[in-house]
Design a protein around this motif. Sequence first.
Motif, PDB file in Angstrom:
ATOM      1  N   GLY A  55     -11.758  12.592  -4.684  1.00  0.00           N
ATOM      2  CA  GLY A  55     -11.407  12.418  -6.085  1.00  0.00           C
ATOM      3  C   GLY A  55     -10.187  11.520  -6.234  1.00  0.00           C
ATOM      4  O   GLY A  55      -9.568  11.104  -5.250  1.00  0.00           O
ATOM      5  N   GLU A  56      -9.868  11.247  -7.475  1.00  0.00           N
ATOM      6  CA  GLU A  56      -8.712  10.379  -7.720  1.00  0.00           C
ATOM      7  C   GLU A  56      -7.423  11.021  -7.236  1.00  0.00           C
ATOM      8  O   GLU A  56      -6.540  10.349  -6.704  1.00  0.00           O
ATOM      9  CB  GLU A  56      -8.607  10.025  -9.209  1.00  0.00           C
ATOM     10  N   THR A  57      -7.306  12.338  -7.358  1.00  0.00           N
ATOM     11  CA  THR A  57      -6.087  13.028  -6.919  1.00  0.00           C
ATOM     12  C   THR A  57      -5.863  12.842  -5.423  1.00  0.00           C
ATOM     13  O   THR A  57      -4.745  12.552  -4.990  1.00  0.00           O
ATOM     14  CB  THR A  57      -6.163  14.529  -7.276  1.00  0.00           C
ATOM     15  N   GLY A  58      -6.919  12.996  -4.633  1.00  0.00           N
ATOM     16  CA  GLY A  58      -6.794  12.797  -3.190  1.00  0.00           C
ATOM     17  C   GLY A  58      -6.417  11.376  -2.846  1.00  0.00           C
ATOM     18  O   GLY A  58      -5.581  11.131  -1.971  1.00  0.00           O
ATOM     19  N   PHE A  59      -7.049  10.431  -3.542  1.00  0.00           N
ATOM     20  CA  PHE A  59      -6.714   9.032  -3.302  1.00  0.00           C
ATOM     21  C   PHE A  59      -5.255   8.766  -3.650  1.00  0.00           C
ATOM     22  O   PHE A  59      -4.544   8.088  -2.896  1.00  0.00           O
ATOM     23  CB  PHE A  59      -7.622   8.096  -4.102  1.00  0.00           C
ATOM     24  N   ARG A  60      -4.782   9.271  -4.783  1.00  0.00           N
ATOM     25  CA  ARG A  60      -3.403   9.018  -5.219  1.00  0.00           C
ATOM     26  C   ARG A  60      -2.397   9.585  -4.213  1.00  0.00           C
ATOM     27  O   ARG A  60      -1.333   8.996  -3.995  1.00  0.00           O
ATOM     28  CB  ARG A  60      -3.143   9.566  -6.615  1.00  0.00           C
ATOM     29  N   CYS A  61      -2.717  10.681  -3.578  1.00  0.00           N
ATOM     30  CA  CYS A  61      -1.830  11.235  -2.531  1.00  0.00           C
ATOM     31  C   CYS A  61      -1.744  10.279  -1.345  1.00  0.00           C
ATOM     32  O   CYS A  61      -0.654  10.008  -0.831  1.00  0.00           O
ATOM     33  CB  CYS A  61      -2.326  12.602  -2.068  1.00  0.00           C
ATOM     34  N   ARG A  62      -2.877   9.772  -0.925  1.00  0.00           N
ATOM     35  CA  ARG A  62      -2.893   8.807   0.181  1.00  0.00           C
ATOM     36  C   ARG A  62      -2.161   7.524  -0.216  1.00  0.00           C
ATOM     37  O   ARG A  62      -1.420   6.940   0.579  1.00  0.00           O
ATOM     38  CB  ARG A  62      -4.325   8.490   0.589  1.00  0.00           C
ATOM     39  N   GLU A  63      -2.387   7.092  -1.436  1.00  0.00           N
ATOM     40  CA  GLU A  63      -1.746   5.886  -1.944  1.00  0.00           C
ATOM     41  C   GLU A  63      -0.227   6.037  -1.958  1.00  0.00           C
ATOM     42  O   GLU A  63       0.502   5.134  -1.544  1.00  0.00           O
ATOM     43  CB  GLU A  63      -2.275   5.604  -3.357  1.00  0.00           C
ATOM     44  N   ALA A  64       0.248   7.194  -2.419  1.00  0.00           N
ATOM     45  CA  ALA A  64       1.689   7.430  -2.489  1.00  0.00           C
ATOM     46  C   ALA A  64       2.329   7.396  -1.100  1.00  0.00           C
ATOM     47  O   ALA A  64       3.411   6.819  -0.914  1.00  0.00           O
ATOM     48  CB  ALA A  64       1.976   8.775  -3.171  1.00  0.00           C
ATOM     49  N   ALA A  65       1.672   7.999  -0.116  1.00  0.00           N
ATOM     50  CA  ALA A  65       2.201   8.007   1.251  1.00  0.00           C
ATOM     51  C   ALA A  65       2.268   6.589   1.818  1.00  0.00           C
ATOM     52  O   ALA A  65       3.275   6.193   2.423  1.00  0.00           O
ATOM     53  CB  ALA A  65       1.348   8.906   2.144  1.00  0.00           C
ATOM     54  N   MET A  66       1.216   5.803   1.608  1.00  0.00           N
ATOM     55  CA  MET A  66       1.190   4.439   2.131  1.00  0.00           C
ATOM     56  C   MET A  66       2.202   3.561   1.385  1.00  0.00           C
ATOM     57  O   MET A  66       2.876   2.729   2.002  1.00  0.00           O
ATOM     58  CB  MET A  66      -0.221   3.857   2.026  1.00  0.00           C
ATOM     59  N   LEU A  67       2.333   3.762   0.086  1.00  0.00           N
ATOM     60  CA  LEU A  67       3.291   2.975  -0.688  1.00  0.00           C
ATOM     61  C   LEU A  67       4.720   3.269  -0.219  1.00  0.00           C
ATOM     62  O   LEU A  67       5.528   2.348  -0.065  1.00  0.00           O
ATOM     63  CB  LEU A  67       3.144   3.256  -2.186  1.00  0.00           C
ATOM     64  N   ALA A  68       5.025   4.535   0.021  1.00  0.00           N
ATOM     65  CA  ALA A  68       6.357   4.900   0.511  1.00  0.00           C
ATOM     66  C   ALA A  68       6.655   4.193   1.828  1.00  0.00           C
ATOM     67  O   ALA A  68       7.761   3.674   2.033  1.00  0.00           O
ATOM     68  CB  ALA A  68       6.470   6.417   0.669  1.00  0.00           C
ATOM     69  N   GLU A  69       5.659   4.158   2.705  1.00  0.00           N
ATOM     70  CA  GLU A  69       5.836   3.505   4.012  1.00  0.00           C
ATOM     71  C   GLU A  69       6.032   1.992   3.868  1.00  0.00           C
ATOM     72  O   GLU A  69       6.934   1.409   4.467  1.00  0.00           O
ATOM     73  CB  GLU A  69       4.626   3.794   4.891  1.00  0.00           C
ATOM     74  N   LEU A  70       5.190   1.361   3.085  1.00  0.00           N
ATOM     75  CA  LEU A  70       5.249  -0.100   2.970  1.00  0.00           C
ATOM     76  C   LEU A  70       6.471  -0.589   2.199  1.00  0.00           C
ATOM     77  O   LEU A  70       7.042  -1.620   2.545  1.00  0.00           O
ATOM     78  CB  LEU A  70       3.966  -0.635   2.326  1.00  0.00           C
ATOM     79  N   THR A  71       6.875   0.150   1.171  1.00  0.00           N
ATOM     80  CA  THR A  71       8.059  -0.288   0.408  1.00  0.00           C
ATOM     81  C   THR A  71       9.348  -0.061   1.185  1.00  0.00           C
ATOM     82  O   THR A  71      10.372  -0.654   0.847  1.00  0.00           O
ATOM     83  CB  THR A  71       8.151   0.419  -0.965  1.00  0.00           C
ATOM     84  N   ALA A  72       9.310   0.764   2.223  1.00  0.00           N
ATOM     85  CA  ALA A  72      10.495   0.991   3.049  1.00  0.00           C
ATOM     86  C   ALA A  72      10.764  -0.190   3.988  1.00  0.00           C
ATOM     87  O   ALA A  72      11.851  -0.317   4.536  1.00  0.00           O
ATOM     88  CB  ALA A  72      10.338   2.281   3.854  1.00  0.00           C
ATOM     89  N   ARG A  73       9.786  -1.056   4.149  1.00  0.00           N
ATOM     90  CA  ARG A  73       9.980  -2.253   4.975  1.00  0.00           C
ATOM     91  C   ARG A  73      10.842  -3.253   4.217  1.00  0.00           C
ATOM     92  O   ARG A  73      11.065  -3.114   3.026  1.00  0.00           O
ATOM     93  CB  ARG A  73       8.628  -2.866   5.326  1.00  0.00           C
ATOM     94  N   ARG A  74      11.274  -4.264   4.929  1.00  0.00           N
ATOM     95  CA  ARG A  74      12.128  -5.271   4.296  1.00  0.00           C
ATOM     96  C   ARG A  74      11.549  -6.652   4.558  1.00  0.00           C
ATOM     97  O   ARG A  74      11.098  -6.946   5.650  1.00  0.00           O
ATOM     98  CB  ARG A  74      13.549  -5.163   4.822  1.00  0.00           C
ATOM     99  N   GLY A  75      11.578  -7.474   3.523  1.00  0.00           N
ATOM    100  CA  GLY A  75      11.088  -8.833   3.674  1.00  0.00           C
ATOM    101  C   GLY A  75       9.588  -8.958   3.588  1.00  0.00           C
ATOM    102  O   GLY A  75       9.005  -9.776   4.297  1.00  0.00           O
TER     103      GLY A  75
END
Length: 183
Positions: A55-75
Motif C-alpha cells: 500500500g501507499e503507507t508501506g511505500f512511504r515508509c520505504r521512501e522516507a528511509a531512503m530519502l533520509a539516507e540520500l539527503t545525508a550525503r553531500r554534493g
Amino acid sequence: MNPAPNLFLVGPMGAGKTTVGRQIAELFRMPFFDLDHEIEAHTGAAVSLIFELEGETGFRCREAAMLAELTARRGVVLATGGGAVLGADNRRFLHERGFVIWLDATVDAQLARLERDRQRPLLRAPDRRVRLEQLAAERNPIYAEIADLRVASTGVGNSTHAAHDLLDLLEARWRRGNTDVAA
C-alpha cells in the motif's frame, strides 16, 4: 537554504525531475540519484509492486528511509518522487540538507507527458485529470513551502534547454556549500 551542498528536485509526476536532474548533475559534475530508482534497487521490487503489496503507507515508509539516507550525503543531485514531500521529516531533511528546486508542471503538461505511462500507481484512476488536480491541490502548497526556487516546467520540449535555463537560475541563486564528505 543557501549555501547548500546538495540540489533536491521536487514537484509533481511528469514535471521532468529525473530528466532535468540528470542533466543538472552532469553540468555541475555531481552524482545523480533518483529516489524511486534507489528504492527499487534497494528492495529489488518496482514501486508499483511495493504499492500493490504494502500500500501507499508501506511505500512511504520505504521512501522516507531512503530519502533520509540520500539527503545525508553531500554534493549530490536528488530527484524525489512527487509525494516525497508529504512526510514532515522528509520536508525537514530536504529543507535543511539542500537547495530545493520545485519543478512546477501544469496538469495539462503532466497529462501530455504521462499519456502512455501505465506504471505509476497514483495514476490508476478513472479520470487522470481529476486525480492530478487532486494531487496538485494537496501537494503544491507543500512544494511552495519548502522550495528555494520554483521553475515552470510546462512544455513538452527539449529537456536539455530546460536544464540549461535552470543552470542559469542556479548560478544566480545557489551557492554550493561544503561538499567535503564524499557521496
